[in-house]
Design an enzyme around this catalytic site. Structure first.
Site, PDB file in Angstrom:
ATOM      1  N   ASP A 212       4.626  -1.094  -6.360  1.00 40.63           N
ATOM      2  CA  ASP A 212       3.883   0.093  -6.744  1.00 40.63           C
ATOM      3  C   ASP A 212       4.844   1.046  -7.444  1.00 40.63           C
ATOM      4  OD1 ASP A 212       1.784  -0.979  -5.151  1.00 40.63           O
ATOM      5  OD2 ASP A 212       2.691  -0.055  -3.374  1.00 40.63           O
ATOM      6  N   ASP A 252       1.480  -3.987  -9.511  1.00 37.98           N
ATOM      7  CA  ASP A 252       0.668  -3.837  -8.307  1.00 37.98           C
ATOM      8  C   ASP A 252      -0.028  -2.473  -8.366  1.00 37.98           C
ATOM      9  OD1 ASP A 252      -0.493  -4.458  -5.894  1.00 37.98           O
ATOM     10  OD2 ASP A 252       1.279  -4.047  -4.701  1.00 37.98           O
ATOM     11  N   ASP A 256       0.218   3.561  -3.521  1.00 42.71           N
ATOM     12  CA  ASP A 256      -0.439   2.985  -2.354  1.00 42.71           C
ATOM     13  C   ASP A 256       0.030   3.719  -1.108  1.00 42.71           C
ATOM     14  OD1 ASP A 256      -1.810   1.207  -3.903  1.00 42.71           O
ATOM     15  OD2 ASP A 256      -0.793  -0.584  -3.177  1.00 42.71           O
ATOM     16  N   ARG A 308     -10.015   0.718  -7.273  1.00 45.12           N
ATOM     17  CA  ARG A 308      -9.271   1.362  -6.194  1.00 45.12           C
ATOM     18  C   ARG A 308      -8.965   2.824  -6.544  1.00 45.12           C
ATOM     19  NH1 ARG A 308      -4.918  -3.310  -4.255  1.00 45.12           N
ATOM     20  NH2 ARG A 308      -6.464  -4.960  -3.904  1.00 45.12           N
TER      21      ARG A 308
END
Length: 436
Positions: A212, A252, A256, A308
């Site tokens: 991330d 990715d 997160d 997301r």
């Protein structure tokens, strides 16, 4: 290593040096602000390095020095620090500041072409994940890249970008850290040189990347990320050919938040040109995340991002006054915005969705074993809608309950969603300091 020596090292590695080019008052004021809204204001608030003596860094080496001196142990450093970033900092860079490619981290036993040939699902099959010497070599390569390009940030730190400041090629890892502020920085292209193929991931298999741009995890708390930007930079996911008919994914998440992290506010950031943007809660099996994962997303700009935005498990997540401008086509063609995951309790308020032709508003919400979600006062293309009712009408076999089951325990004002398409593109991202 003493903090005084670390400060000297960081300043020596920086251009301009702090002593020769004093920081303007506006920059110092930014570094001394505390989180003003959301979950990050609770339990003592988020003040970062507060009034620690600031340093300026312009390289990976300078950043590591300012964060404590040794990258692999910096995550445990809790000495207050205020760090200003200048220029472009590539987290793959060697000791001389030169960006490095996969050859710098690859294990001698790893060869990408051989890996692809060995785990071709037409011959290896689709019943199990890769295993054996080539997969083990890939894992060692991944660990070498991670040790270098994943920069550990400890507690009581403030990172502020000067005009044009960019972090590229890796991850800021906040693992178990507390009281951290990150502001006014452009983050881009956390490219995984060694993604893993998994034929068991979904019905067709998928490539999975590791890094991330910011990872907040392991009970990290009181984190404020404000006026930053996040993207894939000049290497979108379709910049390399697909393999096994699937995107050969090297990115990715953007930010997160997982494994017990909590009391996080993401405000006035620009997220663009990316696939998997935020996952809040990493696994349905982590029941210990219940009572954690308290996150506020406020005033952010989501542009040409696929999914997301966020996807939520377990957490009490407040999605307030954000602007969503997805695309119907291209590598980041819209999938969904609000993911209702297991025991997730997302509260969406006063968001604005500007959907192009070809995107059905019923796709704004997607169900991932969740049971409930709430929206209050959001607009789709300027019109008031009931997002949960739209989802339920399109998905009668797995309806969602309309209600989050909680109320934010902090004061806030609900913005006018009709104005967000005008105000947020102007204000979000690294806009806090001028160029003069």
């Amino acid at each position: 290593m003493s903090r005084a020596l670390i400060t000297l090292m960081a300043t020596a590695a920086a251009l301009p040096a702090l002593a020769g080019d004093p920081l303007p008052d506006a920059a110092l004021a930014l570094a001394r602000e505390a989180a003003p809204l959301g979950w990050a204001t609770l339990e003592g608030g988020t003040t970062g390095g507060a009034r620690a003596e600031p340093v300026i860094v312009s390289s990976r080496a300078g950043l590591v020095a300012a964060l404590g001196g040794d990258n692999l142990s910096n995550g445990a450093d809790d000495v207050p620090a205020v760090i200003f970033l200048s220029g472009r900092i590539d987290l793959t860079a060697d000791a001389e500041g030169r960006p490095q490619g996969p050859e710098a981290f690859a294990d001698p036993g790893y060869d990408e072409a051989a890996y692809i040939a060995a785990y071709d699902p037409e011959t290896y099959g689709r019943e199990k994940e890769p295993e054996g010497p080539l997969e083990e070599a890939r894992e060692r390569s991944e660990q070498a890249q991670k040790a270098h390009a994943m920069i550990r940030v400890g507690s009581n730190k403030t990172l502020v970008g000067l005009p044009g400041a960019t972090i590229a090629g890796g991850t800021l890892l906040l693992k178990g850290s507390s009281n951290v502020i990150i502001r006014n920085i452009a983050f881009e292209d956390s490219w995984d040189y060694f993604p893993q193929w998994d034929a068991t991931d979904g019905s067709k298999g998928n490539w999975n990347a590791e890094y991330d741009l910011i990872a907040i995890e392991a009970d990290a708390e009181r984190i404020w990320v404000d006026h930053c930007s996040f993207s894939d930079g000049d290497r979108p996911d379709d910049s390399v050919p697909p393999v096994f008919g699937r995107v050969h994914q090297h990115h990715d998440g953007l930010i997160d938040i997982k494994t017990g992290a909590s009391l996080v506010t993401l405000s006035a950031n620009h997220f663009f040109d990316h696939d998997k943007t935020h996952i809040i809660g990493s696994s349905d099996k982590r029941t210990e995340d219940m009572g954690r994962l308290k996150v506020t997303l406020a005033g952010n700009f989501y542009e040409n991002v696929k999914q997301r935005l966020p996807r939520v498990r377990y957490g009490e997540v407040h999605v307030l006054g954000n602007l969503y401008m997805p695309s119907a086509e291209g590598p980041y063609a819209f999938d969904y915005a609000l993911g209702a995951g297991k025991e997730g309790r997302a509260l969406s308020e006063a968001n604005a969705f500007v959907l192009p032709e070809g995107i059905d508003p019923s796709k704004i919400i997607k169900q991932y074993r969740g049971e409930r979600i709430e929206d209050r006062g959001s607009l789709v293309n300027g019109k008031a809608v009931d997002l949960v009712a739209l989802y339920n009408a399109a998905n009668p076999e797995k309806p969602l309950e309309a209600g989050a089951g909680w109320e934010p325990p902090y004061p806030y004002e609900r913005p006018d969603p009709a104005r967000l398409a005008e105000t947020i593109p102007r204000d979000a991202g690294p806009t806090l300091l001028g160029d003069d």
